[in-house]
Structures are given as structure tokens and as C-alpha cells.
Design a protein around this motif. Structure first.
Motif, PDB file in Angstrom:
ATOM      1  N   LEU A 257       1.150  -1.320   0.000  1.00  0.00           N
ATOM      2  CA  LEU A 257      -0.355   0.121  -0.163  1.00  0.00           C
ATOM      3  C   LEU A 257       0.507   0.785  -0.077  1.00  0.00           C
ATOM      4  CD1 LEU A 257      -2.823  -1.112   2.615  1.00  0.00           C
ATOM      5  CD2 LEU A 257      -3.155  -0.893   0.070  1.00  0.00           C
ATOM      6  N   LEU A 258       2.050   0.786   0.694  1.00  0.00           N
ATOM      7  CA  LEU A 258       2.843   2.305   0.543  1.00  0.00           C
ATOM      8  C   LEU A 258       3.610   3.016  -0.795  1.00  0.00           C
ATOM      9  CD1 LEU A 258       4.966   1.908   4.241  1.00  0.00           C
ATOM     10  CD2 LEU A 258       3.742   4.219   3.737  1.00  0.00           C
ATOM     11  N   LYS A 259       3.884   1.275  -1.156  1.00  0.00           N
ATOM     12  CA  LYS A 259       4.316   1.432  -2.838  1.00  0.00           C
ATOM     13  C   LYS A 259       2.911   2.721  -3.735  1.00  0.00           C
ATOM     14  CE  LYS A 259       7.866  -1.600  -1.803  1.00  0.00           C
ATOM     15  NZ  LYS A 259       8.478  -3.056  -2.374  1.00  0.00           N
ATOM     16  N   PRO A 265      -0.365   5.819  -7.621  1.00  0.00           N
ATOM     17  CA  PRO A 265      -1.410   6.121  -6.918  1.00  0.00           C
ATOM     18  C   PRO A 265      -2.308   6.061  -7.997  1.00  0.00           C
ATOM     19  CG  PRO A 265      -0.152   8.032  -8.759  1.00  0.00           C
ATOM     20  CD  PRO A 265       0.495   6.910  -7.869  1.00  0.00           C
ATOM     21  N   ASP A 266      -2.469   5.520  -9.189  1.00  0.00           N
ATOM     22  CA  ASP A 266      -4.344   5.700 -10.187  1.00  0.00           C
ATOM     23  C   ASP A 266      -5.042   3.737  -9.423  1.00  0.00           C
ATOM     24  OD1 ASP A 266      -3.890   7.486 -11.814  1.00  0.00           O
ATOM     25  OD2 ASP A 266      -3.213   6.763 -12.979  1.00  0.00           O
ATOM     26  N   SER A 267      -3.358   3.156  -8.823  1.00  0.00           N
ATOM     27  CA  SER A 267      -3.788   1.760  -8.284  1.00  0.00           C
ATOM     28  C   SER A 267      -3.970   1.787  -6.891  1.00  0.00           C
ATOM     29  CB  SER A 267      -2.944   0.839  -8.514  1.00  0.00           C
ATOM     30  OG  SER A 267      -1.730   0.939  -8.362  1.00  0.00           O
ATOM     31  N   LYS A 269      -6.210   1.922  -3.816  1.00  0.00           N
ATOM     32  CA  LYS A 269      -7.696   1.549  -3.097  1.00  0.00           C
ATOM     33  C   LYS A 269      -7.632   2.152  -1.579  1.00  0.00           C
ATOM     34  CE  LYS A 269      -9.280  -1.908  -6.540  1.00  0.00           C
ATOM     35  NZ  LYS A 269      -9.381  -3.023  -6.987  1.00  0.00           N
ATOM     36  N   HIS A 270      -8.356   3.650  -1.515  1.00  0.00           N
ATOM     37  CA  HIS A 270      -9.180   3.925   0.091  1.00  0.00           C
ATOM     38  C   HIS A 270      -9.212   2.943   0.948  1.00  0.00           C
ATOM     39  CE1 HIS A 270      -7.410   7.397  -1.507  1.00  0.00           C
ATOM     40  NE2 HIS A 270      -7.793   7.977  -1.014  1.00  0.00           N
ATOM     41  N   MET A 271     -10.236   2.006   0.665  1.00  0.00           N
ATOM     42  CA  MET A 271     -10.503   0.948   0.960  1.00  0.00           C
ATOM     43  C   MET A 271      -9.777   0.016   1.951  1.00  0.00           C
ATOM     44  SD  MET A 271     -14.410   1.564   1.500  1.00  0.00           S
ATOM     45  CE  MET A 271     -13.764   0.138   2.277  1.00  0.00           C
ATOM     46  N   ASP A 272      -8.638  -0.119   1.029  1.00  0.00           N
ATOM     47  CA  ASP A 272      -7.492  -1.376   1.089  1.00  0.00           C
ATOM     48  C   ASP A 272      -7.180  -0.803   2.781  1.00  0.00           C
ATOM     49  OD1 ASP A 272      -7.604  -2.652  -1.189  1.00  0.00           O
ATOM     50  OD2 ASP A 272      -6.420  -1.889  -2.355  1.00  0.00           O
ATOM     51  N   VAL A 273      -6.932   0.492   2.992  1.00  0.00           N
ATOM     52  CA  VAL A 273      -5.871   0.638   4.316  1.00  0.00           C
ATOM     53  C   VAL A 273      -7.175   0.829   5.192  1.00  0.00           C
ATOM     54  CG1 VAL A 273      -4.465   2.350   3.617  1.00  0.00           C
ATOM     55  CG2 VAL A 273      -6.583   2.812   3.195  1.00  0.00           C
TER      56      VAL A 273
END
Length: 283
Positions: A257-259, A265-267, A269-273
Motif C-alpha cells: 500500500l505504501l508503494k 497512485p492510480d491503483s 484504493k482507500h478501502m484497502d487501508v
């Protein structure tokens, strides 16, 4: 190695965060939220970079998002806040942060301004740890002693991923906070506040790492001050723990997610965090 965070006011029990998203959203609210997001994109270059992802998140709770924007337009007076709910209009006014100046200019206290360094020179690492915790026992701060290897890993990742976002659960969903590294300090501010004020957004949490004993004793002292008008002690602890989990531990899903946030940034997803937080138990 996990960082042993100690809140100096009370013993914090195990906290389990669960999703509280509303399930039934009207289509009209979604459309109005999308229009409002498009308007923000034209005003804020940072928002434009991540507008698509933020828009996707806001669609899960458009009514709350629209209420926040309406509070800006109507310039409502602050209302009385409860422990679980606060008036977002307070975030939409530029105001002094901890220390009295804008986020990027907050001067942090030097270690010798906090404690008498000459009294610590002959102490062992364990003795300094005990003194550090005892000194802050009655203060509204978060403190920790961090092994040098853990700090070095955090420092290394902060150079590549100087900016990131982490969530906190709210009554109608989640609120995101922007974190940014500056040397040995970490500054947190509500993402909504940053979208409105950009570099003038006041911080709500300021973390300082003191490295004076890193070479001799292999420890780094951490101290965090938070704005009690914006976040509670437990919420500040949650933000610090998420900082630890993303930057000073080898968790592959969090590293990915950091990477993505930094390089793809296009890939991102806020839902992942949010999912990472929902699966987390903080002790």
C-alpha cells in the motif's frame, strides 16, 4: 519489534475497530457528492492527484461528505462535541496548531528543553526508558522508547514514502488523516482539512523522535503531542500504531500500500487501508 506505546493518562484496553458504513445510500446524494468533488478538484492540486480514489470512497458515505461541505458554505458556528462525534466545521477554519503556527513551521522541543541531559549521561538504556516514561506519567502525551534498528527501518521508509494516509473510524464511516515526515518528526492533519487549507492546514498530532542516545545506547525516544479538540488520546494512539505498522514492520500488504500510494497512485484504493485497520487489534 513492536514499539511499546504508553499513554500516560490511563491504561488503554484492547481496541477493536469495526466498519460502521451506512448501507442504504440514495442515488441523488451520490450524484451531488460527485459534483462537489469535481468542484474541489479545481481548487486543490493535491486533491486532483487523488480525486478519483477519494471520490470512490466518498460514494460509500455521500451524505456525510455533503454535510461537511455545507458546513463550509454556511459557515456554521461550532457546536458542542461529544466523545464520538465532533463538528467538522472546526476543521474548515485555518487556526493555530500545536505550538501556535502553521503545520510546516511547528518548532518541536529539543530534548534538553524537556529533560536535564546532564542527569542522563551515565544512565543505562533501561534506566533512561524508565525515567522517560515516569517523567511523562501525568502529561497528555504519547511516549515510547524505540530500538535503533526499528527506528532505522522507519527512517529509511520515510525517505521513500514521506506522505501517506491512514483512517480513523467515525460514526458514519471513516475519516482519513494525512501524515508527512519532516526529518525526525511526523505531522498528522485531517485530510479534509488539508484539502481545504493545503500547506496552511493545522496539525492535530506531532511526533518527534529524539536520537541523542541512539549511537551510545541504541535507543530513540519518541514523544507525541496531540490536539484534544480534534482527536482523543485513544485516536492519537491509533494513528501512532498505524504509523508503526506501516513504517517499522515487515508486513507485505502494508508495504504494498505504501508503494502504491507513492509510485502507483492510480491503483491505490482507500478501502484497502480501511480493511487493514478493520483487521487490526491494538493492545
Amino acid at each position: 519489534m513492536a514499539i511499546a506505546i504508553r499513554h500516560t493518562l490511563k491504561t488503554l484496553r484492547t481496541i477493536r475497530y469495526q466498519s460502521v458504513f451506512q448501507r442504504n445510500i440514495s442515488m441523488s446524494a451520490k450524484l451531488r457528492a460527485e459534483e462537489a468533488i469535481e468542484e474541489l478538484k479545481t481548487k486543490n492540486p493535491y486533491f486532483e492527484k487523488y480525486a478519483g480514489k477519494i471520490a470512490a470512497l466518498q460514494q460509500t458515505s455521500p451524505d456525510e461528505f455533503l454535510n461537511r461541505l455545507e458546513s463550509v458554505e454556511k459557515q456554521k458556528k461550532p457546536q458542542k462535541k461529544t466523545e464520538k462525534e465532533r463538528n467538522y466545521s472546526e476543521l474548515l477554519r485555518p487556526k493555530p496548531s500545536i505550538g501556535g503556527v502553521a503545520t510546516g513551521e511547528v518548532p518541536f522541543k529539543k530534548l534538553d528543553d524537556i529533560m536535564k541531559m546532564d542527569l542522563l549521561q551515565d544512565k543505562t538504556a533501561d534506566e533512561i526508558k524508565d525515567i522517560w516514561l515516569e517523567y511523562h506519567k501525568q502529561k497528555d502525551v504519547l511516549v515510547a522508547t524505540i530500538p535503533i534498528d526499528t527506528f532505522n527501518l522507519l527512517s529509511k521508509r520515510s525517505k521513500e514514502h514521506a506522505i501517506f494516509i491512514v483512517p480513523l473510524p467515525r460514526s458514519q464511516g471513516f475519516e482519513f488523516f494525512l501524515l508527512q515526515f519532516a526529518g525526525n518528526t511526523v505531522h498528522f492533519t485531517p485530510l479534509l482539512c488539508y484539502q481545504v487549507h493545503k500547506e496552511n492546514a493545522p496539525e492535530c498530532l506531532n511526533i518527534v523522535h529524539y536520537t541523542e542516545f541512539s549511537e551510545k545506547l541504541g535507543i530513540v525516544l519518541m514523544r507525541g503531542e496531540y490536539d484534544k479538540n480534534v482527536i482523543s488520546a485513544q485516536e492519537a494512539l491509533c494513528l501512532v500504531n498505524q504509523l508503526q505498522l506501516y513504517y517499522s514492520q515487515n508486513n507485505q500488504s502494508k508495504l504494498d500500500l505504501l508503494k502504491k500510494f507513492t509510485h502507483e497512485p492510480d491503483s491505490f484504493k482507500h478501502m484497502d487501508v480501511i480493511k487493514e485497520l478493520e483487521n487490526l487489534t491494538i493492545k
